[in-house]
Motif scaffolding. Sequence first.
Motif, PDB file in Angstrom:
ATOM      1  N   ARG A  40      34.631 -25.727 -22.253  1.00 28.73           N
ATOM      2  CA  ARG A  40      34.221 -27.076 -21.900  1.00 28.73           C
ATOM      3  C   ARG A  40      35.101 -28.125 -22.607  1.00 28.73           C
ATOM      4  O   ARG A  40      35.583 -29.079 -21.998  1.00 28.73           O
ATOM      5  CB  ARG A  40      32.747 -27.296 -22.297  1.00 28.73           C
ATOM      6  CG  ARG A  40      32.095 -28.518 -21.662  1.00 28.73           C
ATOM      7  CD  ARG A  40      30.821 -28.922 -22.395  1.00 28.73           C
ATOM      8  NE  ARG A  40      31.047 -29.258 -23.786  1.00 28.73           N
ATOM      9  CZ  ARG A  40      31.658 -30.375 -24.213  1.00 28.73           C
ATOM     10  NH1 ARG A  40      32.096 -31.259 -23.362  1.00 28.73           N
ATOM     11  NH2 ARG A  40      31.856 -30.595 -25.500  1.00 28.73           N
ATOM     12  N   CYS A  45      37.726 -30.816 -20.979  1.00 28.07           N
ATOM     13  CA  CYS A  45      37.553 -32.251 -21.256  1.00 28.07           C
ATOM     14  C   CYS A  45      38.861 -32.847 -21.788  1.00 28.07           C
ATOM     15  O   CYS A  45      39.276 -33.929 -21.358  1.00 28.07           O
ATOM     16  CB  CYS A  45      36.415 -32.448 -22.251  1.00 28.07           C
ATOM     17  SG  CYS A  45      36.093 -34.172 -22.683  1.00 28.07           S
ATOM     18  N   ARG A  54      34.444 -36.658 -17.202  1.00 25.62           N
ATOM     19  CA  ARG A  54      34.016 -35.670 -16.212  1.00 25.62           C
ATOM     20  C   ARG A  54      35.027 -35.575 -15.088  1.00 25.62           C
ATOM     21  O   ARG A  54      35.072 -34.621 -14.347  1.00 25.62           O
ATOM     22  CB  ARG A  54      32.617 -36.041 -15.683  1.00 25.62           C
ATOM     23  CG  ARG A  54      31.528 -35.336 -16.507  1.00 25.62           C
ATOM     24  CD  ARG A  54      30.161 -35.790 -16.111  1.00 25.62           C
ATOM     25  NE  ARG A  54      29.933 -37.174 -16.545  1.00 25.62           N
ATOM     26  CZ  ARG A  54      28.809 -37.848 -16.354  1.00 25.62           C
ATOM     27  NH1 ARG A  54      27.780 -37.269 -15.735  1.00 25.62           N
ATOM     28  NH2 ARG A  54      28.670 -39.082 -16.782  1.00 25.62           N
TER      29      ARG A  54
END
Lengths: 90, 90, 90, 97, 97, 97
Positions: free
Chosen positions: B52, B56, D48
């Motif tokens: 993750r 990012c 995101r």
Amino acid sequence: MDMGLSAAEQRELEGRLQKRQMKDFMGLFSNLVDHCFVSCVDDFTSKSLSTRETGCIQRCVQKQMAQSQRLSERFAEHNTAMSQQAQQPR
Amino acid sequence: MDMGLSAAEQRELEGRLQKRQMKDFMGLFSNLVDHCFVSCVDDFTSKSLSTRETGCIQRCVQKQMAQSQRLSERFAEHNTAMSQQAQQPR
Amino acid sequence: MDMGLSAAEQRELEGRLQKRQMKDFMGLFSNLVDHCFVSCVDDFTSKSLSTRETGCIQRCVQKQMAQSQRLSERFAEHNTAMSQQAQQPR
Amino acid sequence: MSFLGFGRPQPSSAEKIAAVEQEMKLMAEMHNRLTRVCAKKCVPNDYREGDLNKGESVCLDRCAAKFFDVHLKVSELMQQEAQSRGGGGGGGFGMGG
Amino acid sequence: MSFLGFGRPQPSSAEKIAAVEQEMKLMAEMHNRLTRVCAKKCVPNDYREGDLNKGESVCLDRCAAKFFDVHLKVSELMQQEAQSRGGGGGGGFGMGG
Amino acid sequence: MSFLGFGRPQPSSAEKIAAVEQEMKLMAEMHNRLTRVCAKKCVPNDYREGDLNKGESVCLDRCAAKFFDVHLKVSELMQQEAQSRGGGGGGGFGMGG
């Protein structure tokens, strides 16, 4: 450090590095003052530091120095690892 | 840039400008690392980046570069407009 | 400042101090712009400053300058006190 | 050295080089500040998405325009302030003392 | 001056000195940034204790490791980006214009 | 060159000029830091008023006094720390390694 410098050049280099260390030290000192001031001083009903504030400053300086020391060690290890890796034939 | 410099001075200027660009680039790089680190890394239960976090960082770098690029264009337009305005007789 | 400098050295010193003041001034100016921009500008539905934003910028600049001025006075007093203390025989 | 100069001496080559360098430095600093300030205002830092969306792009353009306006505005205000305090270069904003 | 040099001239002593100085400066800056960033992530700033506790120490170590990784990652990404834009040094990320 | 010098050589003019410059730079930096830190503590940044009110002015004065005290305090603490670690200049706080 052997870089094939003459004695005079070696002295010149040492003088410059000393100035740099002084600068770095002043920078660390300023950062420490600012950080500990912002973290610890909050009472503006008086112009002298309270006992609580003084204690906080003390702990802040102690902790920040321990932290800087610890991160210096990790940084030095990292640099050593990097330079060994760079010298290894693949 | 024609500023009436001799060939040697022109080389001196180019050398200096190259150093400046290098410095600017290093500054942008550092800002990018710090910003993306602070924005993306939050899990300190492990010493390696999670999937993750890595994703990012990737998106952060991409987006920051697009942003820097876009603002560079606006900045260049502004500078052009300013220098035209300065040359216009009123 | 009498430091036993020749006239040429005195001029050299003044030139350098002028450059330093210019640099300091530019730094204060940039900080002021950034602080007042961040504090006052929040509406990005238009590309020109609103009346409210312009008023806020004005008050921000005025207040920041008053503040800088006041802190300069405290700083100067502090420096005077420090140098007197340093000269006092104990 | 400046017998054809109008009023003040021509800058030497070293001075010209220093001026170009200084100019580049100021430009780079302003670009950094612009990026920092407008990123804060326009782009959420959860990342995101890797692309600037339409809204963010438009926000950045307007933010840049406003930033340049604030620059101009602040420099005008500081000149007024300096004059209203009885002339002289930037008096009262410097290091005081 | 570099008649034994391979390809490019040997750096002069002044250049070597400048390079060591520059290296030290970069190291100091990176140490500052590392300290600032990892303090923010790992150490609460209420300072009720003067010693780093176990949890904070471990967090700092991991934070440092991740910070070095992010450095590497970002420099790789920037190289890719530069190449994908058609080569050349860092194009598109500079001052633009 | 310093045949009348007491112990150490007199600084040259270039060194004196550099020292004055350096002093001015440190002063300017300290003024910047003081302003940044005390603005944060004493002056809300909504700017509904353009004048410093009484409360803000008094807060700034006290903030400045405390800032100078913290400076002194921190430099004392760092000297103690350096000594307690077995003397030597600032050991342990530098770049380590």
